[in-house]
Design an enzyme around this catalytic site. Sequence first.
Site, PDB file in Angstrom:
ATOM      1  N   ASP A  87       0.830  -1.212   0.000  1.00 10.44           N
ATOM      2  CA  ASP A  87       0.000   0.000   0.000  1.00 10.44           C
ATOM      3  C   ASP A  87       0.860   1.256   0.000  1.00 10.44           C
ATOM      4  O   ASP A  87       0.453   2.285  -0.527  1.00 10.44           O
ATOM      5  CB  ASP A  87      -0.934  -0.028   1.216  1.00 10.44           C
ATOM      6  CG  ASP A  87      -1.827  -1.258   1.163  1.00 10.44           C
ATOM      7  OD1 ASP A  87      -2.574  -1.388   0.184  1.00 10.44           O
ATOM      8  OD2 ASP A  87      -1.731  -2.108   2.067  1.00 10.44           O
ATOM      9  N   GLU A 106       0.895 -12.854   4.647  1.00 13.87           N
ATOM     10  CA  GLU A 106       1.885 -12.153   3.813  1.00 13.87           C
ATOM     11  C   GLU A 106       3.215 -12.036   4.552  1.00 13.87           C
ATOM     12  O   GLU A 106       4.273 -12.228   3.965  1.00 13.87           O
ATOM     13  CB  GLU A 106       1.364 -10.771   3.422  1.00 13.87           C
ATOM     14  CG  GLU A 106       0.259 -10.854   2.370  1.00 13.87           C
ATOM     15  CD  GLU A 106      -0.371  -9.513   2.024  1.00 13.87           C
ATOM     16  OE1 GLU A 106      -0.912  -9.391   0.926  1.00 13.87           O
ATOM     17  OE2 GLU A 106      -0.339  -8.592   2.862  1.00 13.87           O
TER      18      GLU A 106
HETATM   19  C1  5RP Z   1      -3.021  -7.144   0.879  1.00 11.64           C
HETATM   20  C2  5RP Z   1      -1.894  -6.248   0.583  1.00 11.64           C
HETATM   21  C3  5RP Z   1      -1.762  -5.768  -0.823  1.00 11.64           C
HETATM   22  O1  5RP Z   1      -0.527  -6.149  -1.308  1.00 11.64           O
HETATM   23  C4  5RP Z   1      -1.876  -4.274  -0.840  1.00 11.64           C
HETATM   24  O2  5RP Z   1      -3.119  -3.919  -0.260  1.00 11.64           O
HETATM   25  C5  5RP Z   1      -1.792  -3.715  -2.257  1.00 11.64           C
HETATM   26  O3  5RP Z   1      -2.917  -4.085  -2.987  1.00 11.64           O
HETATM   27  P1  5RP Z   1      -3.123  -3.676  -4.511  1.00 11.64           P
HETATM   28  O4  5RP Z   1      -2.098  -4.417  -5.292  1.00 11.64           O
HETATM   29  O5  5RP Z   1      -4.530  -4.103  -4.818  1.00 11.64           O
HETATM   30  O6  5RP Z   1      -2.940  -2.182  -4.599  1.00 11.64           O
HETATM   31  O7  5RP Z   1      -1.090  -5.915   1.419  1.00 11.64           O
HETATM   32  O8  5RP Z   1      -3.102  -7.470   2.230  1.00 11.64           O
END
Ligand code: 5RP
Length: 234
Positions: A87, A106
């Site tokens: 994010d 993760e």
């Molecule tokens: C999920 C995460 C994602 O990697 C993060 O939210 C980024 O998501 P996106 O690729 O849809 O922008 O940490 O838990």
Amino acid sequence: MTDADLAKFNAAQAALDYIKDGMIVGLGTGSTSAHFVRALGERVRQGLRVKGVPTSEATRNLAEQVGVPLIEISQVTAIDVDVDGADEVDPAFRLVKGGGGALLRERIVAAASKRMVVIADESKWVETLGAFPLPVEVTRFGFALTQERVAEALRKTGCAGDEVVLRVSGKANEPVITDGGNYILDAHVQRIANAEALAAELQAIAGVVEHGLFIGLAQTVILGKAKGAEVKTL
Ligand code: 5RP
């Protein structure tokens, strides 16, 4: 595809350079990681032999649909490379993760990996972490008390904001339940003054299962753009 989606796609494509025949690959969660899983599926159809370790049930389902062979994390001693989204990413490769609620698995997969490759569109690159609310996974039992302790940790470590909100979804505003059966609190920190101190404080709170500050895990960051991608290495 929108420019933002194209940027995610380009980051995911560039990550394929890190995948070699025979590898065990961590499969991240989110829209950027989904591009990667689909691209990997295409390579598998062309003959690449890999095994994936998914970081969420959503990613497991997608990998099965696109034909990426999977292996349980309990069956491996190490993962060769983990490819996951973020994010926010700062110049020291500190990450905010968990927007998709998969932060617990993760982190376990990232920590078990020899290399973590972060794939993101360029808007995720920030000088200072915190504009994106920091996800904190907590046990359902006692979550309101934990919420208070999390707000205290934000104040103690000099964050600009201290609002901590239970993540809900749907018309009925039901709390989001993670793959691990927990709740997510979103900490509206606005600006994180000291990421290491905040991470340590959060980790020490009873009821906190995991937080979204990933420090010292990523070695490579691929920032996708509408045209191409930029690879950064620490
Ligand atoms: C999920 C995460 C994602 O990697 C993060 O939210 C980024 O998501 P996106 O690729 O849809 O922008 O940490 O838990």
